[in-house]
Design a protein around this motif. Structure first.
Motif, PDB file in Angstrom:
ATOM      1  N   TYR A 106      -4.549  -0.414  -0.251  1.00  0.00           N
ATOM      2  CA  TYR A 106      -5.146  -0.662   1.259  1.00  0.00           C
ATOM      3  C   TYR A 106      -4.829   0.499   2.128  1.00  0.00           C
ATOM      4  O   TYR A 106      -5.817   0.464   3.225  1.00  0.00           O
TER       5      TYR A 106
ATOM      6  N   PHE B  65      -3.911  -8.977  -7.112  1.00  0.00           N
ATOM      7  CA  PHE B  65      -3.260 -10.281  -6.690  1.00  0.00           C
ATOM      8  C   PHE B  65      -3.631 -11.348  -7.785  1.00  0.00           C
ATOM      9  O   PHE B  65      -2.573 -12.009  -7.852  1.00  0.00           O
TER      10      PHE B  65
ATOM     11  N   GLU C  69      -2.976 -13.208  -0.941  1.00  0.00           N
ATOM     12  CA  GLU C  69      -1.711 -13.996  -0.935  1.00  0.00           C
ATOM     13  C   GLU C  69      -2.173 -15.501  -1.412  1.00  0.00           C
ATOM     14  O   GLU C  69      -1.428 -16.299  -2.092  1.00  0.00           O
TER      15      GLU C  69
ATOM     16  N   LEU D 239      -0.709  -1.990  -4.556  1.00  0.00           N
ATOM     17  CA  LEU D 239      -1.450  -2.559  -3.602  1.00  0.00           C
ATOM     18  C   LEU D 239      -1.328  -1.974  -2.267  1.00  0.00           C
ATOM     19  O   LEU D 239      -2.339  -1.739  -1.386  1.00  0.00           O
ATOM     20  N   THR D 240      -0.317  -1.775  -1.800  1.00  0.00           N
ATOM     21  CA  THR D 240       0.124  -0.944  -0.469  1.00  0.00           C
ATOM     22  C   THR D 240      -0.672   0.303  -0.444  1.00  0.00           C
ATOM     23  O   THR D 240      -1.337   0.523   0.576  1.00  0.00           O
TER      24      THR D 240
ATOM     25  N   ARG E 250       2.958  -4.448  -6.035  1.00  0.00           N
ATOM     26  CA  ARG E 250       2.813  -4.686  -4.667  1.00  0.00           C
ATOM     27  C   ARG E 250       3.112  -3.173  -4.269  1.00  0.00           C
ATOM     28  O   ARG E 250       2.183  -2.818  -3.307  1.00  0.00           O
TER      29      ARG E 250
ATOM     30  N   SER F 282      -9.025  -9.519   1.915  1.00  0.00           N
ATOM     31  CA  SER F 282      -8.009  -9.164   2.782  1.00  0.00           C
ATOM     32  C   SER F 282      -6.371  -9.474   2.286  1.00  0.00           C
ATOM     33  O   SER F 282      -6.563 -10.360   1.130  1.00  0.00           O
ATOM     34  N   LYS F 283      -5.334  -8.977   2.875  1.00  0.00           N
ATOM     35  CA  LYS F 283      -4.087  -9.187   2.018  1.00  0.00           C
ATOM     36  C   LYS F 283      -4.001 -10.969   2.330  1.00  0.00           C
ATOM     37  O   LYS F 283      -3.332 -11.332   1.403  1.00  0.00           O
ATOM     38  N   GLU F 284      -4.624 -11.337   3.427  1.00  0.00           N
ATOM     39  CA  GLU F 284      -4.288 -12.951   3.463  1.00  0.00           C
ATOM     40  C   GLU F 284      -4.947 -13.515   2.470  1.00  0.00           C
ATOM     41  O   GLU F 284      -4.485 -14.559   1.726  1.00  0.00           O
TER      42      GLU F 284
END
Length: 208
Positions: A16, A83, A56, A12-13, A9, A51-53
């Motif tokens: 991005y 992811f 997830e 990934l942050t 996580r 995308s983050k969406e």
């Protein structure tokens, strides 16, 4: 949340955040298409990430379907792969990912090490039609997110590894070359197509 999940996580942050400053490399790559067709090397420095969406959503897809054997076409800097790794950690799965551009593959490997996810991910560098040519394991999830004019050839090459529960996740479904690919697959009554994320993604599954 375990330590590796937290490392992923955090990585990934950071990725991005880096990608937000990447507009120049994307525009530079697109500008070259004014004079000739786009080529993979035009985007060797550009983040081409989901995308983050979507990310997830990929995690949920893996967990809800108990997916273990994952193949990804188009690693880039490894955002989508991380992811996938988050989902695979929940199911005991693993990932084979392939990237054409060596410098990107090297950076992705660094990102996977930083995230503590290297043991889950095998990176193959080169043309996916070569790096995946002799793949002989069942595929539970195939993520198509590389060069669009290879989608059909790669799909057909890997099709013997599909089974009744295989899911093919097609990114950039709204692009011209991808639409041609989806039209061809849609003509095969064996498969059903389901649009997601406002048409940006299509899931291909086998009709039961």
């Amino acid at each position: 949340m375990n330590t590796i999940q937290q490392q992923i996580r955090t990585t990934l942050t950071e990725l991005y955040n880096d990608s937000k400053n990447d507009r120049y490399n994307m525009v530079k790559g697109l500008a070259k298409s004014v004079f000739r067709p786009m080529q993979p090397m035009d985007f060797k420095d550009a983040y081409l990430s989901v995308s983050k969406e979507q990310g997830e959503g990929l995690k949920r897809l893996i967990k809800e379907n108990n997916i273990k054997n994952i193949v990804e076409f188009g690693t880039s800097f490894g955002i989508s792969t991380l992811f996938l790794a988050q989902g695979a950690m929940e199911t005991g799965g693993s990932i084979i990912t392939t990237e054409l551009i060596a410098s990107k593959a090297i950076k992705a490997i660094e990102n996977f090490k930083k995230a503590g996810a290297s043991e889950l991910i095998e990176v193959r560098t080169g043309n996916a039609m070569h790096t995946l040519k002799n793949h002989n394991r069942p595929i539970d999830l195939l993520l198509l997110d590389g060069w669009k004019d290879l989608y059909l050839s790669l799909f057909q090459m890997l099709e013997p590894n599909f089974h009744s529960d295989t899911i093919i996740y097609v990114d950039n479904a709204d692009m011209a070359d991808t639409r041609k690919f989806l039209k061809t697959i849609g003509e095969n009554k064996k498969y059903q197509l389901k649009s997601k994320f406002g048409g940006k993604v299509v899931l291909i599954t086998t009709l039961k």
